[in-house]
Write an enzyme that holds these catalytic residues in place. Structure first.
Site, PDB file in Angstrom:
ATOM      1  N   ASP A 264       0.839  -1.210   0.000  1.00  0.00           N
ATOM      2  CA  ASP A 264       0.000   0.000   0.000  1.00  0.00           C
ATOM      3  C   ASP A 264       0.870   1.255   0.000  1.00  0.00           C
ATOM      4  O   ASP A 264       0.555   2.248  -0.674  1.00  0.00           O
ATOM      5  CB  ASP A 264      -0.916   0.013   1.228  1.00  0.00           C
ATOM      6  N   GLU A 290      -2.188  -2.850  -9.247  1.00  0.00           N
ATOM      7  CA  GLU A 290      -0.967  -2.032  -9.316  1.00  0.00           C
ATOM      8  C   GLU A 290      -0.846  -1.303 -10.651  1.00  0.00           C
ATOM      9  O   GLU A 290       0.229  -0.831 -11.026  1.00  0.00           O
ATOM     10  CB  GLU A 290       0.258  -2.927  -9.096  1.00  0.00           C
TER      11      GLU A 290
END
Length: 373
Positions: A264, A290
């Site tokens: 994160d 991502e």
């Protein structure tokens, strides 16, 4: 003149409008003086009649100057309601001193004057001003009783005083009721406005949630597609948009080795770098996982390449505390251009093809789709 904001200026204009409406009472009073004089119902000299008119004009000029200059804003009640009512009651009583049989009709001036305070005075203030009006008229009656007893009918005067007391008493109750009703409506209006502001805030939060990614704060996929479609539709001849699809390299391995919190942090760091180095008119969104997508306004393939390369280098230089010293992250990117009339989905697929080519070339690089060259 004191500096006033727009809201205070609006209130000041409203006060002046109420003041101008009140001048109708004075116009009526001055007309009564003239009519009484010509009808031989004014028991005073011509100089006294002119003096009453002059006193009324001067006091109103003073109130007008106070509002025009902003001096009234120094008072607790900028409308100067009580002051204007008191002055009007005293002037009306002065006029009544010199009227004969005509006086009973002119008593209507008292309730008309008190009506000026309907929206400003509370019940206590209204009753206080009503008592002042009764005292003023009582003083007029007593003055006649001791100075001109031959011109007064005590029974008629007492009857007039009784009727005036009843009218002003009812007017006090009615006026204070109107004031309370107005205050209740204002409170409801304020409550409604507060609810509306709360609703607007909630709608704004919902809009933000619907258009942004909660982790990175960037736009989400749906918002990107909506904005990109609109911008594409507005492109003029010869204008181009740059499109880049970006994928963080080996992101699954970062999650597996260092945990999802570290992953994160990597996503958030990339988002922060992108926001810092892109222009306001550029749009970057989290496309999924991502993967990120960038729309560059007024772009050529060279400007798009330079932009993505600056992002790649800045991201590669970042250090992450949640990962071992020397660990660096990178991304791969596929680039293409959007021309007027191009299908957006097709160009995104081209950028995706170029992205896969960049990964096949060893990652940590960018690849331009042949269509954009």
């Amino acid at each position: 003149m004191p500096v006033m904001d727009n809201n205070e200026q609006n209130f000041q204009r409203l006060r002046l409008q109420r003041f101008y409406m009140a001048q109708i009472n004075y116009l009526i009073s001055h007309s009564i003086v003239a009519v009484a004089w010509f009808a031989d119902q004014f028991h005073g000299s011509g100089q006294m009649a002119l003096l009453i008119i002059l006193a009324g004009s001067c006091t109103q000029a003073l109130f007008w100057w106070s509002m025009r200059s902003g001096y009234n804003l120094r008072f607790a009640d900028p409308s100067m309601t009580s002051a204007q009512i008191v002055v009007a009651l005293l002037l009306a009583s002065w006029l009544l001193l010199y009227l004969g049989d005509f006086r009973g009709t002119v008593l209507l001036l008292y309730p008309v004057i008190l009506l000026f305070g309907v929206f400003q005075l509370n019940r206590r203030q209204f009753i206080t001003h009503a008592i002042l009006a009764l005292l003023c008229f009582s003083a007029v009656v007593l003055h006649d009783l001791f100075r001109r007893p031959e011109n007064i009918n005590p029974t008629l005067s007492i009857l007039q005083l009784f009727v005036l007391c009843c009218v002003l008493g009812w007017l006090s109750i009615f006026g204070s009721y109107i004031r309370e009703l107005r205050e209740r409506l204002q409170r409801r209006h304020s409550t409604l406005q507060a609810h509306q502001e709360t609703l607007k805030g909630m709608m704004s939060q919902l809009q933000t949630l619907a258009t942004s990614d909660s982790l990175t704060g960037l736009s989400n996929r749906r918002h990107f597609m909506d904005v990109a479609s609109r911008r594409l539709a507005l492109l003029g001849p010869g204008e181009k948009l740059g499109l880049a699809l970006i994928d963080l390299d080996h992101f699954k391995r970062i999650n597996d080795l260092y945990g999802h919190a570290a992953g994160d942090t990597v996503l958030q760091t990339f988002a922060r770098i992108a926001r810092k180095r892109l222009r306001d008119e550029d749009l970057i969104a989290r496309f999924g996982g991502e993967e990120f997508i960038l729309l560059l306004g007024n772009a050529s393939i060279d400007s798009l390449t330079q932009c993505i390369e600056r992002l790649r280098q800045a991201f590669a230089e970042c250090h992450f505390d949640s990962m071992p010293e020397g660990t660096r992250c990178s991304f791969s990117a596929g680039l293409t251009l959007l021309n007027p009339g191009d299908p957006l989905e097709a160009r995104i697929n081209e950028a995706d093809q170029a992205l896969y080519q960049a990964k096949d070339n060893g990652r940590n690089c960018l690849q331009i789709h042949p269509q954009a060259v």
